[in-house]
Design an enzyme around this catalytic site. Sequence first.
Site, PDB file in Angstrom:
ATOM      1  NE  ARG A 168      -2.415   1.007   3.483  1.00 14.91           N
ATOM      2  CZ  ARG A 168      -1.546   1.929   4.081  1.00 14.91           C
ATOM      3  NH1 ARG A 168      -1.470   3.082   3.827  1.00 14.91           N
ATOM      4  NH2 ARG A 168      -1.192   1.470   5.457  1.00 14.91           N
TER       5      ARG A 168
ATOM      6  CE1 TYR B 174     -14.828   8.960 -17.513  1.00 13.82           C
ATOM      7  CE2 TYR B 174     -13.581   9.389 -15.362  1.00 13.82           C
ATOM      8  CZ  TYR B 174     -14.489   8.648 -16.135  1.00 13.82           C
ATOM      9  OH  TYR B 174     -14.894   7.471 -15.798  1.00 13.82           O
TER      10      TYR B 174
ATOM     11  CG  ASP C 235      -7.193  12.790 -17.808  1.00 13.57           C
ATOM     12  OD1 ASP C 235      -6.475  11.914 -18.694  1.00 13.57           O
ATOM     13  OD2 ASP C 235      -8.082  12.169 -17.178  1.00 13.57           O
TER      14      ASP C 235
ATOM     15  CE  LYS D 280     -10.725   4.562 -19.231  1.00 15.91           C
ATOM     16  NZ  LYS D 280     -11.873   3.715 -19.297  1.00 15.91           N
TER      17      LYS D 280
HETATM   18  N1  PLP Z   1      -9.550  10.137 -17.375  1.00 12.27           N
HETATM   19  C1  PLP Z   1     -10.416   9.858 -18.553  1.00 12.27           C
HETATM   20  C2  PLP Z   1      -9.898  10.838 -19.783  1.00 12.27           C
HETATM   21  C3  PLP Z   1     -10.974   8.963 -18.747  1.00 12.27           C
HETATM   22  O1  PLP Z   1     -11.775   8.595 -19.848  1.00 12.27           O
HETATM   23  C4  PLP Z   1     -11.445   7.922 -17.498  1.00 12.27           C
HETATM   24  C5  PLP Z   1     -12.194   6.654 -17.722  1.00 12.27           C
HETATM   25  O2  PLP Z   1     -13.060   6.460 -18.660  1.00 12.27           O
HETATM   26  C6  PLP Z   1     -10.654   8.466 -16.522  1.00 12.27           C
HETATM   27  C7  PLP Z   1      -9.895   9.413 -16.391  1.00 12.27           C
HETATM   28  C8  PLP Z   1     -11.106   7.430 -15.331  1.00 12.27           C
HETATM   29  O3  PLP Z   1     -10.185   6.048 -15.208  1.00 12.27           O
HETATM   30  P1  PLP Z   1     -10.224   4.839 -14.403  1.00 12.27           P
HETATM   31  O4  PLP Z   1     -11.709   4.440 -15.086  1.00 12.27           O
HETATM   32  O5  PLP Z   1      -9.261   4.088 -14.800  1.00 12.27           O
HETATM   33  O6  PLP Z   1     -10.861   5.284 -13.034  1.00 12.27           O
END
Ligand code: PLP
Length: 385
Positions: free
Chosen positions: A50, A104, A176, A201
């Site tokens: 952790r 997102y 991001d 992803k």
């Molecule tokens: N950021 C983006 C651009 C995303 O498309 C996603 C999920 O679809 C996330 C963050 C969140 O990721 P996670 O589902 O791995 O928590």
Amino acid sequence: MIDDPRIETQAVHAGEQRPGPEGSVVYPIYQSTVYAVDSGTRYHDLKYLRLNSTPSQNYLHGKLAALEGAEAAVATSSGMAAITSTLHTLLTEGDHLLVADALYGGTHDFLVERAASLGWTYTFIDAQRPETWEAALTPRTRAIYVETIANPVMRVARMPEVVAFAREHGLVSVVDNTFASPVNYRPVPAGFDIVVHSATKYLNGHSDLTAGAIAGSAEIIERVRKTLNLYGGSLDAHTGFLLARGLKTLALRVAAQNANALALAEFLTAHPKIGAVNYAGLPSHVDHDHAKGFLSGFGGMLSLRLTGGVDAAEALLAGLTLPFVAPSLGGVESLITFPARTSHSNMSPEAREAVGIYDDLIRLSCGIEAAEDLIADFDSALRKA
Ligand code: PLP
């Protein structure tokens, strides 16, 4: 390694130990939860899963940092863990955040549902209009947060302007970079302080795990790691092993996905049943001119609307045989979805429409199938739509 390797080479070799433990070519999974330490070792320096400090985790962190061109990185149990750990590190009660309005859905929901109870405030900004950002600053603004390519309308933020603005006003710049991946854009060498990813992803690329990643300076990552240690969003060794395996083919996969998205975008734009295609690789896209200044590829994601509205969109999805109708992205298989019903369903219809997420908007994540086959599949499904 050779000087200045390209990302294809880095994806395979960066962060690898040579020779690996016992001479292994593939870094092994160290499954132990805890490791023997000298007495007097500080809490955050204990080797414990952790606390993100075990051999398999350190190996993965080195690989992620190298791919991002950053000093340090840390992996998390999900993309949302990466985002929330970063924000919890940067913001304390009374602080203010500038955040892009095309965001997102999970990040949007986190801010809308949790920021007030944490004592944070935020202002949504238009990431395409730098001239409007200064008016949104407050004396307590600490950070500016954008997405390189915004989900799902594929708007590309003014990245060089974000870096310059953050420096001018003493803010931490956070991006991001999930949709672009380090193959198409590397924010840290371009001047961003922190890059976050849903590694679920493109970084992993096989739709078979959930993980996140954060990269930046050693100092900032150490601070984020301490937050992560306290909240408990670390990545386990097995999943980290799979993520490192996925990373080795990142450059190949993303090159194929870039090419597929461009080929499909060109085909769809010319099709009489298509009303709109959002893909920044098209010269007609509103962000094409500035995006080509810093993106080396435009990514594998596109979104579209049919002239026939929701009914035609439903018929298209029903007629496709290759893409799975599923809400994630970045995998080797094509995935298609209605963002208004999935990733952005918690936003109000008005908030969605304001950023171009109409009820009939379809989002496609191109896989690595042959472009000709994807086009043939769309061609056939569009006949019935
Ligand atoms: N950021 C983006 C651009 C995303 O498309 C996603 C999920 O679809 C996330 C963050 C969140 O990721 P996670 O589902 O791995 O928590």
